[in-house]
Design a protein around this motif. Sequence first.
Motif, PDB file in Angstrom:
ATOM      1  N   TYR A 155       0.844  -1.207   0.000  1.00 42.24           N
ATOM      2  CA  TYR A 155       0.000   0.000   0.000  1.00 42.24           C
ATOM      3  C   TYR A 155       0.872   1.248   0.000  1.00 42.24           C
ATOM      4  N   VAL A 156       1.845   1.283   0.895  1.00 41.22           N
ATOM      5  CA  VAL A 156       2.758   2.429   0.982  1.00 41.22           C
ATOM      6  C   VAL A 156       3.673   2.476  -0.240  1.00 41.22           C
ATOM      7  N   GLY A 157       4.184   1.301  -0.639  1.00 40.05           N
ATOM      8  CA  GLY A 157       5.104   1.259  -1.767  1.00 40.05           C
ATOM      9  C   GLY A 157       4.479   1.715  -3.063  1.00 40.05           C
ATOM     10  N   LYS A 158       3.209   1.383  -3.270  1.00 43.34           N
ATOM     11  CA  LYS A 158       2.531   1.839  -4.485  1.00 43.34           C
ATOM     12  C   LYS A 158       2.442   3.362  -4.516  1.00 43.34           C
ATOM     13  N   ALA A 159       2.152   3.968  -3.376  1.00 39.06           N
ATOM     14  CA  ALA A 159       2.070   5.427  -3.327  1.00 39.06           C
ATOM     15  C   ALA A 159       3.421   6.051  -3.665  1.00 39.06           C
ATOM     16  N   ARG A 160       4.496   5.461  -3.161  1.00 35.15           N
ATOM     17  CA  ARG A 160       5.827   5.988  -3.447  1.00 35.15           C
ATOM     18  C   ARG A 160       6.202   5.799  -4.911  1.00 35.15           C
ATOM     19  N   PHE A 161       5.863   4.638  -5.455  1.00 41.19           N
ATOM     20  CA  PHE A 161       6.144   4.405  -6.871  1.00 41.19           C
ATOM     21  C   PHE A 161       5.318   5.347  -7.741  1.00 41.19           C
ATOM     22  N   ASP A 162       4.033   5.507  -7.412  1.00 42.17           N
ATOM     23  CA  ASP A 162       3.169   6.391  -8.201  1.00 42.17           C
ATOM     24  C   ASP A 162       3.713   7.822  -8.213  1.00 42.17           C
ATOM     25  N   LYS A 163       4.266   8.252  -7.087  1.00 43.23           N
ATOM     26  CA  LYS A 163       4.844   9.598  -7.013  1.00 43.23           C
ATOM     27  C   LYS A 163       6.042   9.704  -7.956  1.00 43.23           C
ATOM     28  N   ALA A 164       6.879   8.664  -7.970  1.00 48.36           N
ATOM     29  CA  ALA A 164       8.039   8.665  -8.862  1.00 48.36           C
ATOM     30  C   ALA A 164       7.607   8.621 -10.322  1.00 48.36           C
ATOM     31  N   LEU A 165       6.605   7.793 -10.613  1.00 48.63           N
ATOM     32  CA  LEU A 165       6.135   7.669 -11.994  1.00 48.63           C
ATOM     33  C   LEU A 165       5.533   8.978 -12.487  1.00 48.63           C
ATOM     34  N   ALA A 166       4.815   9.682 -11.606  1.00 43.95           N
ATOM     35  CA  ALA A 166       4.196  10.954 -11.999  1.00 43.95           C
ATOM     36  C   ALA A 166       5.248  11.984 -12.402  1.00 43.95           C
ATOM     37  N   ALA A 167       6.439  11.893 -11.811  1.00 46.35           N
ATOM     38  CA  ALA A 167       7.512  12.848 -12.113  1.00 46.35           C
ATOM     39  C   ALA A 167       8.411  12.381 -13.251  1.00 46.35           C
ATOM     40  N   GLN A 185      10.490   1.109  -1.269  1.00 48.86           N
ATOM     41  CA  GLN A 185      11.617   2.033  -1.293  1.00 48.86           C
ATOM     42  C   GLN A 185      11.138   3.484  -1.355  1.00 48.86           C
ATOM     43  N   PRO A 186      11.996   4.429  -0.951  1.00 48.05           N
ATOM     44  CA  PRO A 186      11.638   5.849  -1.115  1.00 48.05           C
ATOM     45  C   PRO A 186      11.392   6.184  -2.582  1.00 48.05           C
ATOM     46  N   SER A 187      10.616   7.199  -2.839  1.00 45.84           N
ATOM     47  CA  SER A 187      10.307   7.594  -4.207  1.00 45.84           C
ATOM     48  C   SER A 187      11.561   7.873  -5.019  1.00 45.84           C
ATOM     49  N   GLU A 188      12.604   8.397  -4.347  1.00 43.22           N
ATOM     50  CA  GLU A 188      13.838   8.717  -5.063  1.00 43.22           C
ATOM     51  C   GLU A 188      14.478   7.472  -5.668  1.00 43.22           C
ATOM     52  N   VAL A 189      14.360   6.348  -4.974  1.00 43.85           N
ATOM     53  CA  VAL A 189      14.915   5.100  -5.497  1.00 43.85           C
ATOM     54  C   VAL A 189      14.150   4.670  -6.749  1.00 43.85           C
ATOM     55  N   PHE A 190      12.840   4.801  -6.707  1.00 43.73           N
ATOM     56  CA  PHE A 190      12.046   4.459  -7.891  1.00 43.73           C
ATOM     57  C   PHE A 190      12.352   5.408  -9.049  1.00 43.73           C
ATOM     58  N   GLU A 191      12.572   6.684  -8.750  1.00 42.92           N
ATOM     59  CA  GLU A 191      12.931   7.634  -9.799  1.00 42.92           C
ATOM     60  C   GLU A 191      14.233   7.220 -10.479  1.00 42.92           C
ATOM     61  N   GLN A 192      15.219   6.826  -9.679  1.00 47.39           N
ATOM     62  CA  GLN A 192      16.504   6.402 -10.221  1.00 47.39           C
ATOM     63  C   GLN A 192      16.351   5.124 -11.043  1.00 47.39           C
ATOM     64  N   ALA A 193      15.542   4.191 -10.540  1.00 43.98           N
ATOM     65  CA  ALA A 193      15.349   2.928 -11.245  1.00 43.98           C
ATOM     66  C   ALA A 193      14.666   3.152 -12.592  1.00 43.98           C
ATOM     67  N   LEU A 194      13.648   4.002 -12.619  1.00 48.66           N
ATOM     68  CA  LEU A 194      12.960   4.293 -13.870  1.00 48.66           C
ATOM     69  C   LEU A 194      13.913   4.940 -14.876  1.00 48.66           C
ATOM     70  N   ALA A 195      14.702   5.902 -14.414  1.00 45.34           N
ATOM     71  CA  ALA A 195      15.631   6.593 -15.304  1.00 45.34           C
ATOM     72  C   ALA A 195      16.689   5.634 -15.838  1.00 45.34           C
ATOM     73  N   GLN A 196      17.196   4.772 -14.986  1.00 52.43           N
ATOM     74  CA  GLN A 196      18.237   3.835 -15.412  1.00 52.43           C
ATOM     75  C   GLN A 196      17.684   2.810 -16.388  1.00 52.43           C
ATOM     76  N   ALA A 197      16.516   2.261 -16.074  1.00 50.23           N
ATOM     77  CA  ALA A 197      15.923   1.273 -16.974  1.00 50.23           C
ATOM     78  C   ALA A 197      15.601   1.893 -18.321  1.00 50.23           C
ATOM     79  N   TRP A 198      15.095   3.123 -18.315  1.00 51.39           N
ATOM     80  CA  TRP A 198      14.773   3.787 -19.567  1.00 51.39           C
ATOM     81  C   TRP A 198      16.040   4.086 -20.370  1.00 51.39           C
ATOM     82  N   GLY A 199      17.064   4.563 -19.696  1.00 44.35           N
ATOM     83  CA  GLY A 199      18.303   4.951 -20.366  1.00 44.35           C
ATOM     84  C   GLY A 199      19.042   3.788 -20.981  1.00 44.35           C
TER      85      GLY A 199
END
Length: 238
Positions: free
Chosen positions: A15-27, A198-212
Motif C-alpha cells: 500500500y505504501v510502496g505503491k504510493a511511493r512508486f506512483d509519485k516517482a512515476l508521476a515525475a 523504497q523511497p520515491s527517489e529510489v524508484f525515480e533512479q530505477a525508472l531513469a536507469q531502466a529507460w536509459g
Amino acid sequence: MRVEIWSDIACPWCYVGKARFDKALAAFPHRDQVEVVHRSFELDPGRAKGDVQPVIAMLTKKYGMSAAQAQAGEDNLGAQAAAEGLEYRTRDRDHGSTFDMHRLLHLAKEHGRQDALIQVLYTANFAEERSVFTEGDERLVELAVAAGLDADDARGVLADPDAYAEEVRADEREAARLGASGVPFFVLDRTYGVSGAQPSEVFEQALAQAWGERSPLTLIDQGDADACGPEGCAVPQR
C-alpha cells in the motif's frame, strides 16, 4: 517500458510502496510510455476464505511477538502511510484470504481497470471501517463496481472458483522464479528489480536507469523495399 508489480492487498508495505512508486512515476518524463501491470502474490496462500482474524492476533501468532509489539508496528506503519498522504487504520482491522481479490484484479486487467481496482481494494482494507473479508462476495462486487467494472462480471468471477485461478498461480510461480520472496516487488522491463517499499527517489533512479539502458532499434539496411506508410503504399514498378 513495462513495470510489473507483485503485491498483496493484505500487505501494508505494498500500500505504501505503491504510493511511493506512483509519485516517482508521476515525475518521470516518459511516464506516458510506461505500462504498469499488477501481479498476484499472496502472503497467506493457504488461508481458507472464511478464516478471518484480527490483524494484531495474526501478527502475534505468525511472528511470535507480543500484542504491544504488534500494535507498535501498526502505529509505525500508520505514520509511514500518513507521510505519503494515505489514510491507515492502526486498530480494529482484520486479516483474511486475498485470493478472490487477486482473481478480480485479473478480470480488471482485461478491462483496463487494474490500477483503479487495486487502489480501491487497498483503501478499503487499510483506511475504511468496513471489512473486505467478512461481508461476503457482495462487498467485493461493490468495490469492483467502484473501480469501473461491471457488477455481473465481478459476480460471475466470484461464483466460479476456477475463474482466473490459474492466472493468479502463474503470477506467483513467476515471482518465485524471479527470486521474489516478499512484496512489494517491482520489475522494470525484466531487467531491473526493486524490492520493498523504497523511497520515491529510489524508484525515480530505477525508472531513469531502466529507460536509459533500453536497447535502441537497429535497422538492417537491405536496400529499397516496397512498404506502406502515412502517405500510402508503394506502387509496384514491375
